[in-house]
Each structure stands twice: as structure tokens, then as C-alpha cells.
Design an enzyme around this catalytic site. Structure first.
Site, PDB file in Angstrom:
ATOM      1  N   SER A 117       0.839  -1.200   0.000  1.00  0.00           N
ATOM      2  CA  SER A 117       0.000   0.000   0.000  1.00  0.00           C
ATOM      3  C   SER A 117       0.870   1.245   0.000  1.00  0.00           C
ATOM      4  O   SER A 117       1.942   1.278   0.619  1.00  0.00           O
ATOM      5  CB  SER A 117      -0.895   0.019   1.233  1.00  0.00           C
ATOM      6  OG  SER A 117      -1.533   1.275   1.396  1.00  0.00           O
ATOM      7  N   TYR A 141      -2.629   0.288   9.910  1.00  0.00           N
ATOM      8  CA  TYR A 141      -2.702  -0.353   8.597  1.00  0.00           C
ATOM      9  C   TYR A 141      -1.423  -0.096   7.799  1.00  0.00           C
ATOM     10  O   TYR A 141      -0.780  -1.031   7.297  1.00  0.00           O
ATOM     11  CB  TYR A 141      -3.911   0.167   7.824  1.00  0.00           C
ATOM     12  CG  TYR A 141      -3.911  -0.255   6.370  1.00  0.00           C
ATOM     13  CD1 TYR A 141      -4.140  -1.586   6.013  1.00  0.00           C
ATOM     14  CD2 TYR A 141      -3.674   0.669   5.360  1.00  0.00           C
ATOM     15  CE1 TYR A 141      -4.126  -1.984   4.682  1.00  0.00           C
ATOM     16  CE2 TYR A 141      -3.664   0.284   4.030  1.00  0.00           C
ATOM     17  CZ  TYR A 141      -3.893  -1.041   3.695  1.00  0.00           C
ATOM     18  OH  TYR A 141      -3.871  -1.425   2.380  1.00  0.00           O
ATOM     19  N   LYS A 145       1.624  -2.826   6.696  1.00  0.00           N
ATOM     20  CA  LYS A 145       2.095  -3.062   5.329  1.00  0.00           C
ATOM     21  C   LYS A 145       3.608  -2.880   5.229  1.00  0.00           C
ATOM     22  O   LYS A 145       4.297  -3.647   4.535  1.00  0.00           O
ATOM     23  CB  LYS A 145       1.382  -2.124   4.363  1.00  0.00           C
ATOM     24  CG  LYS A 145      -0.075  -2.477   4.126  1.00  0.00           C
ATOM     25  CD  LYS A 145      -0.228  -3.817   3.416  1.00  0.00           C
ATOM     26  CE  LYS A 145      -1.646  -4.083   2.994  1.00  0.00           C
ATOM     27  NZ  LYS A 145      -1.798  -5.357   2.249  1.00  0.00           N
TER      28      LYS A 145
END
Length: 321
Positions: A117, A141, A145
């Protein structure tokens, strides 16, 4: 040659599955269906209902289907939600990656394409993000990643023959198949479609940013273009061709939220003037990535216009409704 697609029943994963089929490769799907849909998986594709955190299930899938490589799309993908659910996010995205790598090592599977991402960059201080732009994720998040990318680098140093690449991207939209559409309650296109179908007016969060029209500018890329580059990355790994540890899949120019709204009105045939709401905390003015390196190696190209993105997404949504 069989490729396991984790999260292959989701919006992005299901497009990757179809791109693999188009390339003459044999996909196998592993998905817990926590956010994916069994109906997104073609009947001809083997399906394993299991979480990537279930090591035994992953190992059985690798062995039973003679898997030679993995495209890892599964994960908890909601940056905002991850702030409220950090432990869940790390379990799905970090523990899940560790479990997958353990299973691959045990079964001598040495190729992995990681769907990473652009959130690993946080709020960059540059107008155009490149692969070595400093990483400063601002949510669990994004952090998860980045940790996933670190794990891949460490595994490559520890396991002879292991090769991987990470593909980073921002906003994925559109549809390459009317049977597959974005069902996320957190993504812009589904939110706008839901409001329009309910007879409500979509809103823009802030119109006083330092951009040409005052609204945030972001990369929006078509899901079919994204899926194609995932498959090309898999092919390069399988062939032993040179490959970079990470690629940004960006437009190089970006689109503003107001431009998206204008395209939405044209593409849906529903005329509306969006309301203006307050800014969301932490939203930067502009985040756009270059895709030059991916264009060189992964056949990355913005093949779809903004109108194509809206039109294909709207047709897929209407087909579902």
C-alpha cells in the site's frame, strides 16, 4: 504452474484471479470470506475457505494444488478502522504474513507478490512519490504493510532462492468484470454510489486545500490495470527475471475529489452538486505517485480514463443491484 491468491474472493483479488486466467496461469483462491464473496470466484477456480492466519490450511492449499507461487492480497485494508482496531490489524496483516511465509518455507514455495500500500509513505513532503521516498506510515494499517515489506526482505536474506516484490498503490476503482465490484463501506466510489441510489447528495470533506480546485488530489487507478501488473510481477518471479523489491503503481498526475464528483455525475447520469463538509483530520493536500519503474518492468500503464473508471464501476454496481 499454479498460483495461490490469498484474498482472491475480494474486489482486487478476484480481478487478479481473472488476470491470471487470461495469462494462461492456474489460480487457486484462499479466502476466509470475512469481506470477500464466494460469488466473485469463477466456478472453474479451486477455492479454499480459510484465513491466511491458519498455517495448516495454507500448507494444505500449497500442497494439494501444487502451488509454485503466491500473490498475497488478503488483509485488513481499512486505514481509519485500523486506528480503532490495531490488534486485529496486526493479527491479520503481520501475523498473517508470518504464517504465510512459514507455510511457503515449509513447502519450498519461493515466489511471492505482495499487494502492499502507498500508505507506507504517510504524508510525504514531496509532490510526486517515488519508491525510495521516506516511509512514515500514520496508521496501524500502513505500519502493518511496511512491516510486511520488511519481513519479505528479511526472508530473502534468510532463505536461499526466495524472491518477492511489493506493489504499492493508493485508490483502486472501476471494474474489469460486471460480476465483481467494490463492496467496501469505506471507499469513495461505493460511498458515492450508495448516496446517489438512496437519493442523497454526496459530500466533499474540505474544499480549502492547497490544490487547483481546493479539494484533495489523489491517485485513482483502474483495478484491471492493477491486476495485470500483479500477474506480470508473478511471471517475472517465475522466470527468474530481475525484479525490484517494491514498485509504486501511480498515475503520476492524480485527480481531485471534485473531479471525481464531476465524473460521477456524468458517468451515472445523476446530476448533483456535492455538499461541502469539514476537513477530515490528517488529510494531506496531495499524494500522487509515479509509476515509471513499474512501467519499465511490470507493463504498468494507465489504460483507463477517469470516465472509464466511473463507468465500469457504475455498470458493475447496477448489474449487482
Amino acid at each position: 504452474m499454479s498460483w495461490l491468491v490469498t484474498g482472491g474472493a475480494g474486489y482486487i483479488g478476484a480481478h487478479v484471479v481473472r488476470a491470471l486466467q487470461k495469462a494462461g496461469l492456474d489460480p487457486v483462491v484462499l479466502d476466509s470470506l470475512s469481506s470477500g464473496h464466494r460469488g466473485f470466484v469463477p466456478d472453474s477456480v479451486p477455492f479454499v475457505e480459510a484465513s491466511v492466519t491458519d498455517g495448516q490450511a495454507v500448507r494444505r492449499a500449497l500442497v494439494d494444488h501444487e502451488v509454485t507461487g503466491v500473490i498475497h492480497v488478503a488483509g485488513f485494508k481499512y486505514a481509519g478502522e485500523s486506528v480503532a482496531r490495531p490488534l486485529h490489524t496486526y493479527t491479520q496483516n503481520v501475523t498473517g504474513m508470518v504464517t504465510l511465509l512459514e507455510a511457503m518455507q515449509a513447502e519450498s514455495v519461493t515466489s511471492l507478490v505482495f499487494s502492499s500500500s502507498a500508505s507506507v509513505f504517510g504524508t510525504p513532503s514531496v509532490d510526486l512519490v517515488v519508491e525510495d521516498t521516506p516511509k512514515a506510515p500514520e496508521s496501524p494499517y500502513g505500519e502493518s504493510k511496511l512491516i510486511g515489506e520488511w519481513l519479505l526482505a528479511d526472508q530473502a536474506r534468510a532463505v536461499e532462492g526466495f524472491r518477492s516484490t511489493s506493489l504499492r498503490y493508493f485508490n483502486v476503482v472501476g471494474s474489469g468484470d460486471p460480476q465483481v465490484y467494490d463492496t467496501s463501506p469505506h471507499n469513495l466510489f461505493p460511498i458515492v454510489f450508495d448516496r446517489l441510489l438512496a437519493g442523497q447528495v454526496p459530500q466533499i470533506n474540505g474544499d480549502d486545500y492547497d490544490t487547483p480546485d481546493g479539494t484533495c488530489v489523489r491517485d485513482y487507478i483502474h483495478v484491471a490495470d492493477l491486476a495485470h501488473s500483479h500477474v506480470v510481477a508473478a511471471q517475472r518471479l517465475a522466470e527468474g527475471a530481475p525484479i525490484e523489491p517494491a514498485y509504486n503503481l501511480g498515475s503520476g498526475t492524480g485527480s481531485s475529489v471534485r473531479e471525481i464528483m464531476t465524473a460521477m455525475a456524468a458517468g451515472t447520469g445523476i446530476d448533483f452538486t456535492p455538499t461541502i463538509a469539514a476537513r477530515r483530520p490528517g488529510d494531506p493536500d496531495r499524494i500522487v505517485a509515479t509509476g515509471e519503474l513499474a512501467a519499465r518492468d511490470l507493463e504498468w500503464e494507465m489504460r483507463h480514463s477517469l470516465a472509464d473508471m466511473v463507468g465500469s464501476a457504475w455498470r458493475a454496481r447496477q448489474a449487482h443491484d
